[in-house]
Write a protein that holds these residues in place. Sequence first.
Motif, PDB file in Angstrom:
ATOM      1  N   UNK A 125       0.815  -1.206   0.000  1.00 35.13           N
ATOM      2  CA  UNK A 125       0.000   0.000   0.000  1.00 35.13           C
ATOM      3  C   UNK A 125       0.853   1.263   0.000  1.00 35.13           C
ATOM      4  N   UNK A 126       2.032   1.203   0.610  1.00 36.27           N
ATOM      5  CA  UNK A 126       2.885   2.375   0.680  1.00 36.27           C
ATOM      6  C   UNK A 126       3.858   2.440  -0.494  1.00 36.27           C
ATOM      7  N   UNK A 127       3.747   1.495  -1.427  1.00 36.40           N
ATOM      8  CA  UNK A 127       4.640   1.499  -2.577  1.00 36.40           C
ATOM      9  C   UNK A 127       4.148   2.486  -3.628  1.00 36.40           C
ATOM     10  N   UNK A 128       5.019   2.760  -4.605  1.00 35.87           N
ATOM     11  CA  UNK A 128       4.667   3.683  -5.667  1.00 35.87           C
ATOM     12  C   UNK A 128       3.668   3.016  -6.618  1.00 35.87           C
ATOM     13  N   UNK A 129       2.565   3.674  -6.881  1.00 33.65           N
ATOM     14  CA  UNK A 129       1.551   3.159  -7.803  1.00 33.65           C
ATOM     15  C   UNK A 129       1.937   3.565  -9.229  1.00 33.65           C
ATOM     16  N   UNK A 130       2.189   2.589 -10.078  1.00 36.57           N
ATOM     17  CA  UNK A 130       2.690   2.877 -11.426  1.00 36.57           C
ATOM     18  C   UNK A 130       1.712   2.396 -12.488  1.00 36.57           C
ATOM     19  N   UNK A 131       1.987   2.803 -13.722  1.00 35.84           N
ATOM     20  CA  UNK A 131       1.256   2.304 -14.869  1.00 35.84           C
ATOM     21  C   UNK A 131       2.254   2.134 -16.001  1.00 35.84           C
ATOM     22  N   UNK A 132       1.759   1.844 -17.191  1.00 31.56           N
ATOM     23  CA  UNK A 132       2.660   1.592 -18.309  1.00 31.56           C
ATOM     24  C   UNK A 132       2.663   2.748 -19.307  1.00 31.56           C
ATOM     25  N   UNK A 133       2.254   3.944 -18.841  1.00 35.33           N
ATOM     26  CA  UNK A 133       2.245   5.120 -19.701  1.00 35.33           C
ATOM     27  C   UNK A 133       3.388   6.052 -19.327  1.00 35.33           C
ATOM     28  N   UNK A 134       3.887   6.830 -20.263  1.00 34.60           N
ATOM     29  CA  UNK A 134       4.986   7.756 -19.946  1.00 34.60           C
ATOM     30  C   UNK A 134       4.531   8.889 -19.033  1.00 34.60           C
ATOM     31  N   UNK A 135       5.474   9.451 -18.288  1.00 31.26           N
ATOM     32  CA  UNK A 135       5.209  10.604 -17.412  1.00 31.26           C
ATOM     33  C   UNK A 135       5.921  11.839 -17.947  1.00 31.26           C
ATOM     34  N   UNK A 136       6.035  11.945 -19.255  1.00 29.33           N
ATOM     35  CA  UNK A 136       6.915  12.944 -19.860  1.00 29.33           C
ATOM     36  C   UNK A 136       6.163  14.133 -20.453  1.00 29.33           C
ATOM     37  N   UNK A 137       4.959  14.390 -19.971  1.00 29.78           N
ATOM     38  CA  UNK A 137       4.200  15.560 -20.422  1.00 29.78           C
ATOM     39  C   UNK A 137       3.420  16.126 -19.246  1.00 29.78           C
ATOM     40  N   UNK A 138       3.118  17.416 -19.310  1.00 31.22           N
ATOM     41  CA  UNK A 138       2.360  18.085 -18.264  1.00 31.22           C
ATOM     42  C   UNK A 138       0.881  18.104 -18.638  1.00 31.22           C
ATOM     43  N   UNK A 139       0.033  17.994 -17.629  1.00 30.96           N
ATOM     44  CA  UNK A 139      -1.407  17.964 -17.851  1.00 30.96           C
ATOM     45  C   UNK A 139      -1.942  19.392 -17.991  1.00 30.96           C
ATOM     46  N   UNK A 140      -2.660  19.699 -19.057  1.00 38.24           N
ATOM     47  CA  UNK A 140      -3.141  21.071 -19.268  1.00 38.24           C
ATOM     48  C   UNK A 140      -4.029  21.591 -18.147  1.00 38.24           C
ATOM     49  N   UNK A 141      -4.926  20.747 -17.628  1.00 34.07           N
ATOM     50  CA  UNK A 141      -5.809  21.211 -16.559  1.00 34.07           C
ATOM     51  C   UNK A 141      -5.024  21.482 -15.281  1.00 34.07           C
ATOM     52  N   UNK A 142      -4.077  20.615 -14.999  1.00 35.72           N
ATOM     53  CA  UNK A 142      -3.235  20.829 -13.816  1.00 35.72           C
ATOM     54  C   UNK A 142      -2.460  22.135 -13.930  1.00 35.72           C
ATOM     55  N   UNK A 143      -1.882  22.389 -15.086  1.00 34.55           N
ATOM     56  CA  UNK A 143      -1.096  23.604 -15.266  1.00 34.55           C
ATOM     57  C   UNK A 143      -1.985  24.848 -15.219  1.00 34.55           C
ATOM     58  N   UNK A 144      -3.215  24.733 -15.709  1.00 38.81           N
ATOM     59  CA  UNK A 144      -4.129  25.872 -15.619  1.00 38.81           C
ATOM     60  C   UNK A 144      -4.415  26.213 -14.164  1.00 38.81           C
ATOM     61  N   UNK A 145      -4.627  25.182 -13.354  1.00 36.94           N
ATOM     62  CA  UNK A 145      -4.850  25.417 -11.916  1.00 36.94           C
ATOM     63  C   UNK A 145      -3.601  26.005 -11.256  1.00 36.94           C
ATOM     64  N   UNK A 146      -2.432  25.426 -11.576  1.00 34.05           N
ATOM     65  CA  UNK A 146      -1.188  25.933 -10.996  1.00 34.05           C
ATOM     66  C   UNK A 146      -0.982  27.393 -11.381  1.00 34.05           C
ATOM     67  N   UNK A 147      -1.172  27.707 -12.655  1.00 32.44           N
ATOM     68  CA  UNK A 147      -0.961  29.073 -13.129  1.00 32.44           C
ATOM     69  C   UNK A 147      -1.843  30.070 -12.388  1.00 32.44           C
ATOM     70  N   UNK A 148      -3.107  29.735 -12.252  1.00 30.28           N
ATOM     71  CA  UNK A 148      -4.022  30.684 -11.613  1.00 30.28           C
ATOM     72  C   UNK A 148      -3.728  30.816 -10.124  1.00 30.28           C
ATOM     73  N   UNK A 149      -3.381  29.698  -9.481  1.00 32.41           N
ATOM     74  CA  UNK A 149      -3.061  29.756  -8.051  1.00 32.41           C
ATOM     75  C   UNK A 149      -1.812  30.600  -7.813  1.00 32.41           C
ATOM     76  N   UNK A 150      -0.780  30.411  -8.627  1.00 30.72           N
ATOM     77  CA  UNK A 150       0.432  31.223  -8.490  1.00 30.72           C
ATOM     78  C   UNK A 150       0.101  32.701  -8.693  1.00 30.72           C
ATOM     79  N   UNK A 151      -0.734  32.986  -9.667  1.00 37.08           N
ATOM     80  CA  UNK A 151      -1.171  34.366  -9.913  1.00 37.08           C
ATOM     81  C   UNK A 151      -1.871  34.941  -8.678  1.00 37.08           C
ATOM     82  N   UNK A 152      -2.772  34.165  -8.081  1.00 43.62           N
ATOM     83  CA  UNK A 152      -3.490  34.637  -6.883  1.00 43.62           C
ATOM     84  C   UNK A 152      -2.535  34.851  -5.718  1.00 43.62           C
ATOM     85  N   UNK A 153      -1.598  33.935  -5.559  1.00 41.35           N
ATOM     86  CA  UNK A 153      -0.617  34.072  -4.478  1.00 41.35           C
ATOM     87  C   UNK A 153       0.252  35.307  -4.678  1.00 41.35           C
TER      88      UNK A 153
END
Length: 745
Positions: A125-153
């Motif tokens: 349960x405490x191990x890393x949960x993995x899949x067989x897809x690459x992790x080499x791109x950023x998620x657009x929705x995540x970055x939109x949230x990050x961008x707006x939060x940084x702006x608010x901060x």
Amino acid sequence: MSAMSAPQRSMPDSDRWPAFRLPADDTTSGPTDMSHLLDKPAGATGFIQIVDGHLATGDGKRWRIWGQNLTRAAALPPMSLAPAVARRLAKFGLNCLRLHHIDHRWPDGVLMRRKGRTPLPPRFRDAVQRDDEPTRALDPEAMARLDYFVHCCKKEGVYIDLNLNVSRPFTAADGVKQVDLLGYGKALTYFDPQLITLQKEYAAQLLGHVNPYTGNRYAEEPAVAIVELVNENSIVESWVKGRLRGEQKEPFGTWGDIPSSYAEDLDRLWNDWLLRRYPDREALRAAWEGDLREHEDAMTGSVRRLQPEDFAAASRGRFQDEATFYSEMERGFFQEMAAYLRGEIGVRQVIVGSSDHNHGMNNAVHVYDNAVLGIIDGHCYWQHPRYGVEGWTGAEWSISNTPMVDDPDHSAVAQLSRSAVAGLPYTLSEINEPFPNDYACEFIPIIAAYGLLQDWDGVFIYDYGLNSDEARRDQAIQRFFSIGNDPVKMAETAVGALMFLRGDVRAAERLVERRLTRERLLESLRTDLPDDEHPYAIHHIEGRLALVHRTVASFDAEEVTPKEGELALPEGDIVSDTGELTWAGAPDDGHVLVDAPRHQAVIGHAGRRATTHLEVELTTPFAAVQLGSLDEAPVAQAERLLLLTAARSANTGMRWTDDTRRSLGREWGQAPTRIEPVTGRITLRGLEGAVAVTVQPLDGQGQPMGAPIAAARDDGAFAVTLSAEPATLWYLITVTRQPAAGTTD
């Protein structure tokens, strides 16, 4: 006191304590609003920089961090909530946020969301949960949230500390080998070419991203103060802790042995390093005083690496060579990554390597390696929970649950002080006395006060929590570290900001530099285990040094100093050389007094204690009482004062496993949170010209609650009795003074 010797204690009926709520969406103003301490917008004068060994704003003004960790989804609040989250954090005086563990897939981080995953068996349960897809791109929705939060901060005056590699779940599709046995890849990120490539790629994507709300790439965003390369990650530590064997057989999470193929890579790198250092086998044998087995030869790649059980018998030359090998690998990685960030991406922020975090060993070599980047960072928890096989989510955990004030030489202040380096800024990016410790109210005011005595540059409490909308609604304390719903710790955060950001406690007058030779630096890795009794690599120096004088380490000295007998430290009450801080009463009646002009505090066990202006007769078993001026004036002359009286907090229905109070098992309880009332008598003395004092109880938003209380006047002092009603943590004190001569009402 060890967990095995924890005393039997009566079980508190915490469900009888009053509920006290600090709303997660609070944006009101009032006497507890510390946002005036923050300069707005963040980065208005340019990038945070290093000036004369300290952090400074773009115009060269000294800048201290009073910060908080936001982990995983907490760093990516919904855009509808982001303005309120940023405003609430600013209200508590938090001027920098460490965005931590965001190298995960959406919705827990900024990596591209997954299509699906296969859960691991329960024992992992405490191990890393993995899949067989690459992790080499950023998620657009995540970055939109990050961008707006940084702006608010940024608008609220809150800076950002961006973490790069923390716990990324690398996959085989990333070109990473043996991913099922990789864990978080600690130690491997220092030398594996593909993991280094992936770290650079992620840094380029994240820091090269343009925030549409600020118009800046993150690499060129002045509201981003710090970029951290890795977290609690040291190949030197991994060697000392026996995690470089290459015998890992099962999936794991944070701490574990490295997979076999990486151990083979290390063997090759080790032998190649020896070939560059020594012309032939005979030269190596001579340098190691014959400590070379018959079959060992770097030319054939057969010189084995030492394991911890080999340390004691290894020759000086052999041990120190291998320690140097790992140390150079760390320093080389830091330099390579910093050069890439600066040169290829154009990063303009302060760059931190990793943190000195493991106080079960002397990690001076890791500190030395981090110094190459010009800033040092440390982590420390007073009595971090010990987990069972299910990890931090399971029921098999325990804490020692004893007060830090009773153990000054091993306090978090002493432990943290070992990492500060001469001439470099020093930040604490993770600190806490984790819930549900009975004495946790002691921690934040002590760290704030002694952090100022040591002239440290920043503090980040770990962590805010509230990682989901459900957590925000629930309003219960979310397990060990989350303080966003902990009324005591959040209230103390606000008062701590007042003390720390204003610099209300003076830095120590004397600086004690602990100078280490190269020999002592390297040998500390095998002679300082376990390290619980020795905060410093110079064993005759007690931890109380950090409670009296400022102390830093320096390296490559000609001799180890101070020598034994050269440094005199107090045996009884431990008074700082400024006279403003006193740590006394240990080991049974420990208490700390803060006696500075604008801030006074009494922290510890029940009894009568006094500072210049604050006398506390405490009947609650353990509490932290603080009095801070809300004006720039000292307490003696201030018109408004904030009084904070804090003891324990608890969830409704929280149940200790037994009377040792070392574990709750799974009985964490639920909302609402409750506070133990602080009872006793408070007396204010020496208030110049005062003719009346009123004490106004405040609610969780810092608004008036009920009628003000008139303090009783007696011989120039003003006293008020604290009772369980009204249920509150803080009070606004208003001082009425006699008009000065020649003036009218």
